[in-house]
Design a protein around this motif. Structure first.
Motif, PDB file in Angstrom:
ATOM      1  N   ALA A 112      38.736  57.943  43.910  1.00 31.99           N
ATOM      2  CA  ALA A 112      40.089  57.370  44.464  1.00 31.99           C
ATOM      3  C   ALA A 112      41.267  58.140  43.821  1.00 31.99           C
ATOM      4  CB  ALA A 112      39.873  55.961  44.162  1.00 31.99           C
ATOM      5  N   ASP A 113      42.294  57.626  44.181  1.00 32.39           N
ATOM      6  CA  ASP A 113      43.498  58.192  43.888  1.00 32.39           C
ATOM      7  C   ASP A 113      44.257  57.418  42.623  1.00 32.39           C
ATOM      8  OD1 ASP A 113      43.479  59.908  46.021  1.00 32.39           O
ATOM      9  OD2 ASP A 113      44.529  58.579  47.388  1.00 32.39           O
ATOM     10  N   SER A 114      43.640  56.491  42.101  1.00 29.34           N
ATOM     11  CA  SER A 114      44.060  55.760  40.913  1.00 29.34           C
ATOM     12  C   SER A 114      42.806  55.428  40.169  1.00 29.34           C
ATOM     13  CB  SER A 114      44.574  54.466  41.432  1.00 29.34           C
ATOM     14  OG  SER A 114      43.636  53.729  42.140  1.00 29.34           O
ATOM     15  N   THR A 115      43.288  54.994  38.772  1.00 33.98           N
ATOM     16  CA  THR A 115      42.320  54.559  37.923  1.00 33.98           C
ATOM     17  C   THR A 115      41.848  53.186  38.002  1.00 33.98           C
ATOM     18  OG1 THR A 115      42.932  56.509  36.427  1.00 33.98           O
ATOM     19  CG2 THR A 115      41.726  54.539  35.333  1.00 33.98           C
ATOM     20  N   PHE A 116      40.621  52.843  37.675  1.00 34.08           N
ATOM     21  CA  PHE A 116      40.619  51.533  38.197  1.00 34.08           C
ATOM     22  C   PHE A 116      39.669  50.771  36.775  1.00 34.08           C
ATOM     23  CE2 PHE A 116      39.749  52.681  42.318  1.00 34.08           C
ATOM     24  CZ  PHE A 116      40.254  51.708  43.070  1.00 34.08           C
ATOM     25  N   SER A 117      40.372  49.517  36.506  1.00 38.57           N
ATOM     26  CA  SER A 117      40.178  48.736  35.330  1.00 38.57           C
ATOM     27  C   SER A 117      38.920  47.916  35.218  1.00 38.57           C
ATOM     28  CB  SER A 117      41.385  47.732  35.057  1.00 38.57           C
ATOM     29  OG  SER A 117      41.146  46.716  33.984  1.00 38.57           O
ATOM     30  N   ALA A 118      37.917  48.532  34.703  1.00 36.56           N
ATOM     31  CA  ALA A 118      36.644  47.785  34.649  1.00 36.56           C
ATOM     32  C   ALA A 118      36.772  46.123  34.295  1.00 36.56           C
ATOM     33  CB  ALA A 118      35.667  48.511  33.807  1.00 36.56           C
ATOM     34  N   PRO A 119      37.549  45.689  33.259  1.00 35.53           N
ATOM     35  CA  PRO A 119      37.758  44.249  32.913  1.00 35.53           C
ATOM     36  C   PRO A 119      38.143  43.659  34.139  1.00 35.53           C
ATOM     37  CG  PRO A 119      38.237  45.507  31.270  1.00 35.53           C
ATOM     38  CD  PRO A 119      38.322  46.508  32.209  1.00 35.53           C
ATOM     39  N   ARG A 120      39.281  44.207  34.894  1.00 39.18           N
ATOM     40  CA  ARG A 120      39.880  43.463  36.087  1.00 39.18           C
ATOM     41  C   ARG A 120      39.629  44.126  37.246  1.00 39.18           C
ATOM     42  NH1 ARG A 120      42.987  43.472  31.372  1.00 39.18           N
ATOM     43  NH2 ARG A 120      43.723  41.598  30.610  1.00 39.18           N
ATOM     44  N   LEU A 121      38.276  44.347  37.468  1.00 35.92           N
ATOM     45  CA  LEU A 121      38.112  45.145  38.936  1.00 35.92           C
ATOM     46  C   LEU A 121      38.368  44.089  39.990  1.00 35.92           C
ATOM     47  CD1 LEU A 121      36.945  47.716  39.830  1.00 35.92           C
ATOM     48  CD2 LEU A 121      34.709  46.805  39.404  1.00 35.92           C
ATOM     49  N   MET A 122      38.879  44.360  40.943  1.00 37.38           N
ATOM     50  CA  MET A 122      39.274  43.376  42.102  1.00 37.38           C
ATOM     51  C   MET A 122      38.671  44.089  43.299  1.00 37.38           C
ATOM     52  SD  MET A 122      40.612  41.030  40.573  1.00 37.38           S
ATOM     53  CE  MET A 122      41.274  40.001  41.924  1.00 37.38           C
ATOM     54  N   LEU A 123      37.550  43.684  43.845  1.00 34.87           N
ATOM     55  CA  LEU A 123      36.982  44.006  45.130  1.00 34.87           C
ATOM     56  C   LEU A 123      36.867  42.988  45.953  1.00 34.87           C
ATOM     57  CD1 LEU A 123      33.894  45.896  43.038  1.00 34.87           C
ATOM     58  CD2 LEU A 123      36.050  47.041  43.863  1.00 34.87           C
ATOM     59  N   GLN A 124      36.544  43.363  47.486  1.00 38.10           N
ATOM     60  CA  GLN A 124      36.385  42.444  48.483  1.00 38.10           C
ATOM     61  C   GLN A 124      35.260  42.865  49.245  1.00 38.10           C
ATOM     62  OE1 GLN A 124      39.760  43.807  48.495  1.00 38.10           O
ATOM     63  NE2 GLN A 124      40.203  42.587  46.582  1.00 38.10           N
ATOM     64  N   GLY A 125      34.859  42.357  50.309  1.00 39.78           N
ATOM     65  CA  GLY A 125      34.059  42.416  51.448  1.00 39.78           C
ATOM     66  C   GLY A 125      32.515  43.118  50.767  1.00 39.78           C
ATOM     67  N   LEU A 126      32.162  42.582  49.564  1.00 36.16           N
ATOM     68  CA  LEU A 126      30.747  43.285  49.097  1.00 36.16           C
ATOM     69  C   LEU A 126      29.682  43.168  50.106  1.00 36.16           C
ATOM     70  CD1 LEU A 126      30.963  42.359  45.439  1.00 36.16           C
ATOM     71  CD2 LEU A 126      31.779  44.421  46.743  1.00 36.16           C
ATOM     72  N   ARG A 127      28.869  44.190  50.321  1.00 33.01           N
ATOM     73  CA  ARG A 127      27.689  44.186  51.219  1.00 33.01           C
ATOM     74  C   ARG A 127      26.574  44.930  50.792  1.00 33.01           C
ATOM     75  NH1 ARG A 127      29.682  40.657  53.200  1.00 33.01           N
ATOM     76  NH2 ARG A 127      29.706  40.078  55.589  1.00 33.01           N
ATOM     77  N   PHE A 128      25.615  44.478  50.338  1.00 34.87           N
ATOM     78  CA  PHE A 128      24.495  44.917  49.485  1.00 34.87           C
ATOM     79  C   PHE A 128      23.335  45.531  50.509  1.00 34.87           C
ATOM     80  CE2 PHE A 128      26.720  42.163  46.885  1.00 34.87           C
ATOM     81  CZ  PHE A 128      26.732  42.983  45.465  1.00 34.87           C
ATOM     82  N   ASP A 129      22.986  46.629  50.377  1.00 36.99           N
ATOM     83  CA  ASP A 129      21.857  47.236  50.994  1.00 36.99           C
ATOM     84  C   ASP A 129      20.934  47.758  50.089  1.00 36.99           C
ATOM     85  OD1 ASP A 129      20.281  48.750  52.755  1.00 36.99           O
ATOM     86  OD2 ASP A 129      21.882  49.472  54.084  1.00 36.99           O
ATOM     87  N   SER A 130      20.025  47.113  49.802  1.00 38.09           N
ATOM     88  CA  SER A 130      18.815  47.487  48.712  1.00 38.09           C
ATOM     89  C   SER A 130      18.160  48.630  49.252  1.00 38.09           C
ATOM     90  CB  SER A 130      18.065  46.314  48.320  1.00 38.09           C
ATOM     91  OG  SER A 130      17.603  45.636  49.546  1.00 38.09           O
ATOM     92  N   ALA A 131      17.832  48.595  50.720  1.00 38.43           N
ATOM     93  CA  ALA A 131      16.914  49.684  51.181  1.00 38.43           C
ATOM     94  C   ALA A 131      17.547  51.062  50.962  1.00 38.43           C
ATOM     95  CB  ALA A 131      16.686  49.571  52.709  1.00 38.43           C
ATOM     96  N   LYS A 132      19.024  51.101  51.180  1.00 39.87           N
ATOM     97  CA  LYS A 132      19.649  52.196  50.619  1.00 39.87           C
ATOM     98  C   LYS A 132      20.284  52.444  49.380  1.00 39.87           C
ATOM     99  CE  LYS A 132      20.782  52.868  55.304  1.00 39.87           C
ATOM    100  NZ  LYS A 132      22.065  52.952  56.365  1.00 39.87           N
TER     101      LYS A 132
END
Length: 766
Positions: A112-132
């Motif tokens: 990405a173009d920026s550094t992400f903070s692990a303790p304050r990680l803000m994510l949306q729309g998670l989709r888990f594809d275990s097969a891949k």
């Protein structure tokens, strides 16, 4: 004789003790802070308004359901805004961290173009594809694919995400959805349209039009055309258009102007005439025009038409009569215009139109319908052809609050209700399902005496139950829908930081109402730092609008009531008779009687509270409210001056003839009669006793500002003292931050009898 003498002595003894108790109560000194103490109280209140934010953690779950319709993820915001992501597999009964924040943050930072903070990680729309071995995620409006094997990420376009698998069930659509005219015939070969008030029929491209009616004209045209499914008939209406009358307000302080701007809009008030619709049928082949044998529809717009499946000669529509005392489902014979009432409910008080529920089962020719005909809101199964009630689906001294869905295959209703459990707050919402014949009731939430909110998995096999009360923080559990069995506790809210600030949760208090029988439920807020050896005035937060009940039942930690209590008040709220969600008789108190506002119940409740706690002073009582609560708070001083001493009334609908038609005719009835005048705060303004502050926004588009101005005019003519705060540019509100500050200052001055901070002087010296 001796036993009788002993009883008399006991009575005399208890009488003496009671008198001593009253003397002790009277001798408690009033809380009357010094200038320095009230200044410190304001400072603490303002500090608490700020520092209480974010002091309750993990109070809710927003589930991100996955493609299988069962599994989901959610995010917790922890102390200091730290984040954690949890993944739940209901089938295996497993709960685990969705991923390692450190690894995901590092991978995202690399691409990405920026550094992400692990303790304050803000994510949306998670989709888990275990097969891949992939997790799709969105952050800062960009999408990434994270590989769980090698902990790398790559930028991607928005993925084609598979929607969660569901049952195909949908929430019942509102029965108040608008009618949609359908000018094109079902076979798409003809188009019906209106020209010069009459109906014409032609091709979809507008050629070779033939006139079907001749009775219409531009003043009373035909309109709102609707085809039968077989293309044989067109339902239409002669429309008597009534222009909606207007109200105006002035924007006095627009920037870069030197003149106020007048705004005008349509606004129907009680008694105003409505556009009416006279129903007709046109036989497309014979061009015969048939008048439907029913009254004009003079309330609401053209109705939704439902043609009978398997018998296209008949259709039904719903009609609420103006005055809200009759509701019908009317069957129409399209061949001759004959009608029959399938459902015909009448009442001597009111039918609450917003709570009428109908669900049509066209293949079975059945209707599920809600009614309060037995004194409580319940569901009935009606034969659509005969109009006979086949079953009362729900029954008992409790209230169906809402219908979640209908399972036509299993013939089940999924619904919410309150009051079924006798040993808890009757307003608590619980969830149930039941068969159409009234058997097989399944209780999904009886495991906790609390207010419940369920979120079902898309396939309805699981649900998340979030339950709480005002005195117990939210608990979130995962349960099986089949039998309501517990799979796991997901979270429990953490309120320790909030309690560490010195607050206690509000008290839930019940006392008997005006009849000495009915329980009235309310809540009590106290100052976090108060001396039980002193007496504190009461301030009531009032809203007695009959459309609902208003005392919160789910957990809330800090708000205006606690904030106001910090200045040295006991702040209370309760639901009196005339509000909703109890029995029909409880609700009917409001009928043509909005000035009642449940005051006899409220006063009895507060007197009971003061009798229990000597530090509560029921001889010094303030009241505040907004909108209908603004009407109520002024009404307290006009109609109950012996109990209430001071009121702050914001944007009140002080005269029900000035306010909006649909709300006021629902409760005050139609036609407009002398009871409107008798209960008006404007008419009764000369009765004012006690201290009053009126607040109004000049740009109120809900309740016209003149409602407040008419009260002010009447008070001035009656030579009454009061205060008026008009806020430029503000809409329907309690006055915003400035209005709320003035409200608190008003009660400090009138009930505590001390001067609030002189802020102008403070601003100069700082």
């Amino acid at each position: 004789m001796r036993a009788f003498t002993i009883d008399i002595r006991r009575i005399r003894m208890w009488g003496a003790l009671s008198l001593l108790s009253h003397i002790t109560l009277a001798q408690l000194p009033a809380y009357q802070p010094s200038k320095e103490e009230i200044s410190n109280a304001y400072k603490r209140m303002e500090l608490m308004d700020s520092v209480t934010k974010g002091t309750v953690l993990k109070a809710s779950i927003q589930a991100g359901w996955q493609a299988d319709g069962k599994s989901f993820w959610y995010k917790n915001i922890l102390q200091d805004s730290l984040t954690e992501y949890i993944f739940i597999d209901p089938v295996k009964g497993k709960k685990a961290k969705a991923f390692d924040n450190e690894k995901v943050a590092k991978a995202l930072s690399q691409v990405a173009d920026s550094t992400f903070s692990a303790p304050r990680l803000m994510l949306q729309g998670l989709r888990f594809d275990s097969a891949k071995s992939t997790i799709y995620m969105q952050t800062d409006s960009k999408w990434y694919a994270y590989n769980t094997k090698d902990n790398t990420a790559r930028k991607i376009e928005k993925p084609a995400i598979e929607e969660p698998k569901g049952t195909g069930w949908t929430r019942q659509a509102s029965r108040w959805r608008p009618f949609r005219a359908d000018s094109i015939s079902p076979d798409k070969k003809q188009k019906a349209f209106v020209r010069n008030g009459n109906i014409y029929l032609g091709s979809p491209v507008g050629k070779d039009a033939k006139q079907l009616t001749h009775e219409g004209n531009p003043l009373r045209p035909f309109g709102e055309l609707s085809w039968s499914p077989d293309g044989q008939y067109i339902v239409c209406y002669r429309i008597d258009k009534q222009e909606e009358r207007e109200v105006s307000y002035i924007l006095s302080s627009l920037p870069n102007t030197t003149r106020g701007e007048v705004k005008t809009r349509g606004y129907a008030q009680p008694g105003d005439e409505f556009t009416s619709y006279e129903m007709f049928l046109v036989n497309v082949k014979t061009k015969e025009l048939v008048k439907v044998k029913s009254e004009k529809i003079d309330f609401f717009n053209a109705p939704v038409i439902r043609w009978r499946e398997g018998d296209p000669q008949y259709f039904t529509y719903e009609k609420v009569d103006r005055g809200h005392q009759r509701f019908r489902v009317i069957e129409v014979n399209a061949g001759n215009g004959d009608t029959k009432n399938i459902i015909d409910e009448k009442t001597t008080t009111f039918i609450y139109q917003n709570l009428i529920y109908t669900h049509y089962l066209p293949r079975q020719h059945e209707i599920i319908w809600s009614s309060e005909k037995d004194g409580w809101r319940h569901l009935y199964l009606v034969d659509e052809k005969s109009g006979k009630i086949k079953n009362q689906i729900t029954k008992g001294d409790w209230v169906v609050r809402d219908i979640d869905s209908i399972d036509t295959q299993k013939r089940e209703v999924w619904f919410r209700a309150n009051g079924m459990n006798r040993d808890e707050d009757p307003y608590h919402i619980h969830y149930y399902r039941i068969k159409f014949d009234g058997t097989g009731l399944v209780k999904l939430t009886d495991h906790a005496k609390a207010n419940h909110l369920l979120a079902f998995s898309p396939d309805r096999s699981y649900y998340i139950d979030t339950y709480s009360t005002m005195t117990s923080p939210p608990v979130m559990e995962l349960r099986k829908t089949a039998d309501a069995s517990l799979i796991m506790q997901l979270e429990e809210a953490d309120i320790s930081k909030y309690l560490s600030l010195g607050f206690k949760l509000p008290e839930i208090f019940t006392a008997k109402g005006r009849d000495g029988i009915t329980d009235i439920w309310g809540i009590v807020y106290r100052p976090s730092q108060f001396d039980p050896n002193k007496k504190y005035p009461i301030i009531e937060n009032i809203y007695a609008g009959p459309q609902d009940s208003f005392v919160p039942k789910a957990f809330r930690h800090y708000g205006e009531m606690q904030s106001m209590a910090e200045l040295g008040f006991i702040v209370v709220q309760m639901d009196g008779m005339g509000t909703a969600n109890r029995s029909k008789a409880f609700h009917d108190v409001c009928w043509k009687n909005l000035a009642d506002a449940g005051f006899p119940d409220r006063i009895a409740w507060m007197k009971s509270l003061a009798a229990k706690y000597p530090y509560i002073d029921s001889t010094k009582v303030g009241v505040y409210g907004t909108s209908a609560g603004g009407q109520n708070s002024l009404g307290a001083l006009l109609f109950h001056p012996g109990f209430y001493d001071a009121a702050v009334s914001a944007c009140g609908c002080h005269d029900n003839r000035v306010d909006k038609q649909w709300w006021n005719e629902q409760w005050m009835g139609y036609p407009v009669g002398k009871h409107y005048d008798e209960q008006s705060n404007v008419t009764n303004a000369a009765k004012l006793q006690g201290d009053l502050l009126l607040i109004v926004g000049e740009a109120d588009t809900n309740v016209p500002p003149e409602s407040t101005y008419r009260v002010a005019d009447a008070l001035i003519k009656a030579n009454k003292d009061f205060e008026l705060l008009t806020i430029p540019g503000m809409g329907h509100s309690d006055g915003g931050n400035y209005g709320r500050r003035k409200k608190r200052d008003f009660f400090v001055k009138k009930l505590l009898e001390v001067e609030p901070p002189r802020r102008n002087r403070l601003a100069v010296t700082q």
